[in-house]
Design a protein around this motif. Structure first.
Motif, PDB file in Angstrom:
ATOM      1  N   GLU A 193       0.819  -1.213   0.000  1.00  0.00           N
ATOM      2  CA  GLU A 193       0.000   0.000   0.000  1.00  0.00           C
ATOM      3  C   GLU A 193       0.851   1.261   0.000  1.00  0.00           C
ATOM      4  O   GLU A 193       0.568   2.218  -0.720  1.00  0.00           O
ATOM      5  CB  GLU A 193      -0.924  -0.001   1.225  1.00  0.00           C
ATOM      6  CG  GLU A 193      -2.006  -1.062   1.172  1.00  0.00           C
ATOM      7  CD  GLU A 193      -2.978  -0.928   2.328  1.00  0.00           C
ATOM      8  OE1 GLU A 193      -2.894   0.080   3.071  1.00  0.00           O
ATOM      9  OE2 GLU A 193      -3.819  -1.827   2.485  1.00  0.00           O
ATOM     10  N   GLY A 194       1.884   1.293   0.841  1.00  0.00           N
ATOM     11  CA  GLY A 194       2.702   2.498   0.950  1.00  0.00           C
ATOM     12  C   GLY A 194       3.894   2.480   0.011  1.00  0.00           C
ATOM     13  O   GLY A 194       4.349   1.423  -0.435  1.00  0.00           O
ATOM     14  N   THR A 195       4.409   3.654  -0.297  1.00  0.00           N
ATOM     15  CA  THR A 195       5.571   3.761  -1.172  1.00  0.00           C
ATOM     16  C   THR A 195       6.854   3.833  -0.348  1.00  0.00           C
ATOM     17  O   THR A 195       6.836   4.154   0.844  1.00  0.00           O
ATOM     18  CB  THR A 195       5.486   5.012  -2.059  1.00  0.00           C
ATOM     19  OG1 THR A 195       5.617   6.177  -1.236  1.00  0.00           O
ATOM     20  CG2 THR A 195       4.176   5.052  -2.825  1.00  0.00           C
ATOM     21  N   LEU A 196       7.959   3.551  -1.008  1.00  0.00           N
ATOM     22  CA  LEU A 196       9.259   3.629  -0.351  1.00  0.00           C
ATOM     23  C   LEU A 196       9.544   5.053   0.101  1.00  0.00           C
ATOM     24  O   LEU A 196      10.052   5.281   1.206  1.00  0.00           O
ATOM     25  CB  LEU A 196      10.350   3.141  -1.313  1.00  0.00           C
ATOM     26  CG  LEU A 196      11.794   3.224  -0.820  1.00  0.00           C
ATOM     27  CD1 LEU A 196      11.974   2.428   0.469  1.00  0.00           C
ATOM     28  CD2 LEU A 196      12.751   2.709  -1.901  1.00  0.00           C
ATOM     29  N   GLU A 197       9.219   6.022  -0.747  1.00  0.00           N
ATOM     30  CA  GLU A 197       9.470   7.418  -0.399  1.00  0.00           C
ATOM     31  C   GLU A 197       8.731   7.813   0.872  1.00  0.00           C
ATOM     32  O   GLU A 197       9.264   8.513   1.741  1.00  0.00           O
ATOM     33  CB  GLU A 197       9.060   8.337  -1.563  1.00  0.00           C
ATOM     34  CG  GLU A 197       9.964   8.256  -2.776  1.00  0.00           C
ATOM     35  CD  GLU A 197       9.610   7.098  -3.696  1.00  0.00           C
ATOM     36  OE1 GLU A 197       8.755   6.262  -3.307  1.00  0.00           O
ATOM     37  OE2 GLU A 197      10.198   7.004  -4.778  1.00  0.00           O
ATOM     38  N   GLU A 198       7.480   7.361   1.012  1.00  0.00           N
ATOM     39  CA  GLU A 198       6.695   7.672   2.209  1.00  0.00           C
ATOM     40  C   GLU A 198       7.306   7.004   3.443  1.00  0.00           C
ATOM     41  O   GLU A 198       7.366   7.600   4.518  1.00  0.00           O
ATOM     42  CB  GLU A 198       5.258   7.181   2.023  1.00  0.00           C
ATOM     43  CG  GLU A 198       4.472   7.966   0.975  1.00  0.00           C
ATOM     44  CD  GLU A 198       3.171   7.282   0.598  1.00  0.00           C
ATOM     45  OE1 GLU A 198       2.333   7.938  -0.045  1.00  0.00           O
ATOM     46  OE2 GLU A 198       2.999   6.085   0.924  1.00  0.00           O
ATOM     47  N   ALA A 199       7.775   5.765   3.268  1.00  0.00           N
ATOM     48  CA  ALA A 199       8.295   5.001   4.400  1.00  0.00           C
ATOM     49  C   ALA A 199       9.575   5.598   4.970  1.00  0.00           C
ATOM     50  O   ALA A 199       9.814   5.519   6.182  1.00  0.00           O
ATOM     51  CB  ALA A 199       8.528   3.549   3.989  1.00  0.00           C
ATOM     52  N   VAL A 200      10.406   6.186   4.101  1.00  0.00           N
ATOM     53  CA  VAL A 200      11.705   6.677   4.571  1.00  0.00           C
ATOM     54  C   VAL A 200      11.698   8.173   4.883  1.00  0.00           C
ATOM     55  O   VAL A 200      12.716   8.708   5.315  1.00  0.00           O
ATOM     56  CB  VAL A 200      12.825   6.382   3.549  1.00  0.00           C
ATOM     57  CG1 VAL A 200      12.936   4.886   3.293  1.00  0.00           C
ATOM     58  CG2 VAL A 200      12.610   7.140   2.247  1.00  0.00           C
ATOM     59  N   GLU A 201      10.559   8.815   4.684  1.00  0.00           N
ATOM     60  CA  GLU A 201      10.501  10.260   4.960  1.00  0.00           C
ATOM     61  C   GLU A 201      10.861  10.532   6.418  1.00  0.00           C
ATOM     62  O   GLU A 201      10.291   9.958   7.344  1.00  0.00           O
ATOM     63  CB  GLU A 201       9.104  10.804   4.657  1.00  0.00           C
ATOM     64  CG  GLU A 201       9.028  12.321   4.767  1.00  0.00           C
ATOM     65  CD  GLU A 201       7.682  12.868   4.334  1.00  0.00           C
ATOM     66  OE1 GLU A 201       7.492  14.087   4.454  1.00  0.00           O
ATOM     67  OE2 GLU A 201       6.831  12.076   3.882  1.00  0.00           O
ATOM     68  N   GLY A 202      11.845  11.383   6.632  1.00  0.00           N
ATOM     69  CA  GLY A 202      12.297  11.723   7.963  1.00  0.00           C
ATOM     70  C   GLY A 202      13.174  10.669   8.614  1.00  0.00           C
ATOM     71  O   GLY A 202      13.536  10.798   9.781  1.00  0.00           O
ATOM     72  N   LYS A 203      13.536   9.629   7.865  1.00  0.00           N
ATOM     73  CA  LYS A 203      14.319   8.523   8.437  1.00  0.00           C
ATOM     74  C   LYS A 203      15.614   8.249   7.670  1.00  0.00           C
ATOM     75  O   LYS A 203      16.252   7.233   7.882  1.00  0.00           O
ATOM     76  CB  LYS A 203      13.478   7.247   8.457  1.00  0.00           C
ATOM     77  CG  LYS A 203      12.201   7.374   9.256  1.00  0.00           C
ATOM     78  CD  LYS A 203      11.307   6.161   9.080  1.00  0.00           C
ATOM     79  CE  LYS A 203       9.985   6.339   9.823  1.00  0.00           C
ATOM     80  NZ  LYS A 203       9.054   5.231   9.543  1.00  0.00           N
ATOM     81  N   LEU A 204      16.006   9.157   6.793  1.00  0.00           N
ATOM     82  CA  LEU A 204      17.187   8.917   5.966  1.00  0.00           C
ATOM     83  C   LEU A 204      18.489   8.975   6.764  1.00  0.00           C
ATOM     84  O   LEU A 204      19.548   8.624   6.241  1.00  0.00           O
ATOM     85  CB  LEU A 204      17.229   9.908   4.802  1.00  0.00           C
ATOM     86  CG  LEU A 204      16.122   9.719   3.758  1.00  0.00           C
ATOM     87  CD1 LEU A 204      16.186  10.820   2.712  1.00  0.00           C
ATOM     88  CD2 LEU A 204      16.235   8.351   3.094  1.00  0.00           C
ATOM     89  N   ASP A 205      18.397   9.419   8.016  1.00  0.00           N
ATOM     90  CA  ASP A 205      19.584   9.407   8.859  1.00  0.00           C
ATOM     91  C   ASP A 205      19.748   8.063   9.586  1.00  0.00           C
ATOM     92  O   ASP A 205      20.701   7.872  10.334  1.00  0.00           O
ATOM     93  CB  ASP A 205      19.527  10.539   9.887  1.00  0.00           C
ATOM     94  CG  ASP A 205      18.306  10.434  10.797  1.00  0.00           C
ATOM     95  OD1 ASP A 205      17.310   9.771  10.409  1.00  0.00           O
ATOM     96  OD2 ASP A 205      18.334  11.015  11.898  1.00  0.00           O
ATOM     97  N   ARG A 206      18.828   7.141   9.353  1.00  0.00           N
ATOM     98  CA  ARG A 206      18.877   5.818   9.979  1.00  0.00           C
ATOM     99  C   ARG A 206      19.531   4.800   9.034  1.00  0.00           C
ATOM    100  O   ARG A 206      19.490   4.959   7.813  1.00  0.00           O
ATOM    101  CB  ARG A 206      17.451   5.334  10.285  1.00  0.00           C
ATOM    102  CG  ARG A 206      16.691   6.165  11.297  1.00  0.00           C
ATOM    103  CD  ARG A 206      17.056   5.800  12.715  1.00  0.00           C
ATOM    104  NE  ARG A 206      16.879   4.385  12.990  1.00  0.00           N
ATOM    105  CZ  ARG A 206      15.710   3.808  13.330  1.00  0.00           C
ATOM    106  NH1 ARG A 206      14.616   4.554  13.443  1.00  0.00           N
ATOM    107  NH2 ARG A 206      15.652   2.517  13.598  1.00  0.00           N
TER     108      ARG A 206
END
Length: 258
Positions: A193-206
């Motif tokens: 259902e969700g996209t990769l871009e949505e899942a990693v929003e705000g989490k690219l420092d992880r």
């Protein structure tokens, strides 16, 4: 006292692994292997034309090549292989353990896991993309996965010598190990259902691990269950699909540290 069956099988497996060799072919793959100090090199077969093109790399490796007639290339590889007059017998690379390779070096680390991806051309292309986008490792399964082969190395265009390609017994256990190291584990699923871009929003420092399955079957149920989330690559139209190597490249670009 007679050894247990499992001990005998383990010893046989170790012996077989110690005796295993790989024939690399093609100018790029052979050149990069020749200059890789971590690569154990056994036998080099070249035509005069290839020897001239690889002269510096051959000198670096300190090898004495066997000269071959281009019309009767004597290396034990598939006659249809595009060898460009160069073939090198080597031992497979030992990249060590997941815990050592995936710790990171200051930047938020990225890792790619492959669930039963068996096509060496796809794996070679994924290794190349992983190198370009700075992934710490590509992790495949010890069984039901593409091993290190000449075809894989040629597709990787030298990346096999620089991009760690780890083989593990159990992919789900490795995913759990990465999670214990702080990784977010995302499985690529075209029906998510969700996209990769949505899942990693705000989490690219992880730390982020991307899991991709074979074309057709996709991710196995156990693999899906072990992911933190299943995500899809967002397409511009109502229908779209990518092969696994292209999907890996797009996904690695989407999660690159900013």
């Amino acid at each position: 006292m007679k050894k247990p069956k499992w001990v005998v099988e383990k010893e046989r497996g170790k012996k077989a692994a110690a005796e295993e060799t790989v024939w690399l072919f093609g100018l790029h793959a052979v050149r990069d292997a020749l200059v890789n100090p971590a690569r154990e090199k056994l036998r080099l077969i070249v035509t005069k034309n290839a020897a001239d093109k690889l002269a510096d790399a051959i000198a670096t490796a300190g090898m004495e090549p066997e000269m071959a007639d281009p019309r009767r290339f004597s290396a034990p590889i598939d006659p249809q292989s595009v060898h460009q007059g160069a073939a090198l017998e080597v031992k497979p690379l030992d990249w060590g353990q997941v815990a050592d390779r995936c710790l990171g070096d200051g930047r938020p680390p990225r890792v790619v896991l492959l669930d039963r991806v068996t096509d060496p051309h796809n794996v070679g292309a994924i290794l190349r993309s992983a190198e370009v986008f700075g992934a710490l490792a590509v992790i495949g399964m010890r069984h039901h996965a593409a091993p290190e082969t000449g075809a894989l190395a040629k597709t990787a265009s030298g990346a096999l010598e620089r991009q760690p390609y780890l083989r593990v017994r159990n992919l789900a256990d490795t995913m759990e190990e990465l999670r214990s190291m702080g990784y977010l584990v995302f499985g690529l699923d075209g029906e998510a259902e969700g996209t990769l871009e949505e899942a990693v929003e705000g989490k690219l420092d992880r730390p982020i691990a991307l899991v991709l399955g074979a074309e057709g079957p996709g991710l196995r149920p156990k693999t899906k269950e072990t992911c933190d989330a299943l995500v899809r690559i967002d397409f511009a139209g109502d229908f779209g699909s990518l092969n696994v190597s292209n999907a890996a490249a797009v996904a690695l670009y989407a999660v690159r540290p900013r």
